[in-house]
Design a protein around this motif. Structure first.
Motif: not given
Length: 398
Positions: A265-271, A279-287
């Motif tokens: 989940x982390x790898x694919x979301x960051x990729x 836009x994605x709300x995940x951009x505001x989440x600390x990697x």
């Protein structure tokens, strides 16, 4: 009921003693008559064995039924119970990032526990062994334990473990670091087991399914396998290792090979965030903290990028489920570990992929209800099973 035959009076006495101890483990207190009914032994044999077990400190004799006010007429019945101070059992989940220890009574009642969140992955074998040994000793010293000795400590590790409690040393150094000779701990009776195997033992005890797998997921995938009611281990303890995923997903580094759902989940979301300017709300989440919980929360709010990651997770899980089913014909696969909270949407996606891309039968796909402690629960369950199999083997050495 005592089954089988003994070749000597001494062996017969031992078999009878073990039968009475197993009965005592499952009974708060009992009379000689109740022990006779449960074991099939004669009154004289029961009384003789109970006398021996009292003298050895394993049973204690209580006030008889008349003294206890339980009967008024007839011959008073002699009453006994297990002397729980004879020993305790210890379960340990020695994960690379978290250490969990629980001390329980011989009936499985929790007495003391401790959880240590480690500052970082502990891959120094000697330091890891010392940490586990020290923490177990500290929990055993808790007042609630009452000074009772440990009869058996079961340690779960994230590495293959053979029948002697050893992990391979000729493959990833990680395995040797995770199991730095725990089975050889001086002065202690220690049983070492793979963490996914303990997870499936916990689920098996909870669900009583004869053909099942437990997929332990987090940073990596591991599988515990029970077929025909028995745990599958393999020559070096490697049954259930997920290196076969390399064959399923190829050499693409983005595929994640043996990564678990949390790491994927982390790898694919960051990729996806790096490739997509949308836009994605995940951009505001600390990697550093982005994981499956954040992906699932964003997907629940309709985030397109997170929904794409969710679909990939479901497809990966479906392919893994299909392989396990085709090889082992299991009836249920349980997803276990800290990352399965709220995992329902991934399971739903995996079920859809199974129906669309693979032929039946499909196993029932469920999420564990045992939470983060599933490995610890399996360690305690295995310790209790070993005690009941042959109580004298542990009590003699306790």
């Amino acid at each position: 009921m005592v089954h089988g035959t003994a070749r000597s009076p001494r062996l017969l006495r031992r078999m009878n003693s073990a039968a009475l101890l197993r009965f005592a483990l499952d009974t708060e207190e009992f009379t000689a008559g109740e022990a006779m009914a449960a074991s099939g032994l004669t009154r004289a044999t029961v009384l003789g064995v109970c006398t021996d077990l009292v003298a050895a400190g394993w049973l204690e004799e209580l006030a008889d039924s008349r003294e206890a006010g339980l009967t008024q007429r007839g011959r008073p019945a002699r009453r006994y119970r297990l002397r729980e101070q004879v020993g305790v059992l210890v379960g340990v989940d020695a994960d690379e990032a978290v250490l969990r220890v629980e001390v329980c009574s011989l009936r499985g009642r929790p007495l003391a526990e401790r959880t240590l969140e480690l500052e970082g992955p502990t891959r120094d074998g000697p330091a890891r062994r010392e940490l586990v040994s020290r923490t177990v000793a500290e929990v055993l010293a808790e007042p609630a334990v009452g000074g009772a000795p440990s009869l058996l400590t079961v340690i779960g590790v994230p590495a293959p473990v053979d029948a002697d409690g050893a992990s391979p040393t000729d493959d990833p150094p990680f395995w040797a670091a995770m199991n730095p000779g725990f089975a050889d701990t001086p002065g202690a009776r220690v049983l070492v087991e793979n963490d996914a195997n303990l997870a499936v033992l916990a689920e098996h005890a909870h669900r009583q399914v004869a053909h099942m797998a437990a997929l332990l997921t987090g940073e990596r995938f591991g599988a515990g396998l029970v077929v025909d009611g028995r745990l599958l281990r393999g020559r070096r303890g490697g049954a259930g290792e997920m290196r076969m995923l390399e064959l399923l997903v190829g050499s693409d580094p983005d595929a994640g090979t043996t990564d678990g759902l949390g790491a994927l989940a982390r790898r694919w979301a960051l990729g996806a965030l790096a490739r997509d300017d949308g836009s994605s709300s995940l951009r505001s989440v600390d990697p550093e903290v982005l994981g499956i919980a954040e992906v699932l929360a964003a997907a629940a709010d309709g985030d397109v990028l997170a929904l794409g990651v969710l679909r990939r997770l479901g497809e990966r899980l479906a392919r893994l489920v299909a392989v396990i089913e085709s090889l082992l014909d299991v009836e249920e696969i349980v997803l276990c570990g800290a990352d399965v909270t709220g995992i329902g949407p991934v399971l739903d996606e995996a079920r859809t992929v199974l129906e669309e891309q693979f032929s039946p039968p499909w196993p029932e796909l469920t999420a564990s209800t045992l939470g983060r402690e599933v490995v610890l629960r399996g360690a305690v369950a295995l310790a209790l099973d070993r005690l009941r199999e042959d109580p004298l083997a542990l009590l003699d050495e306790g």
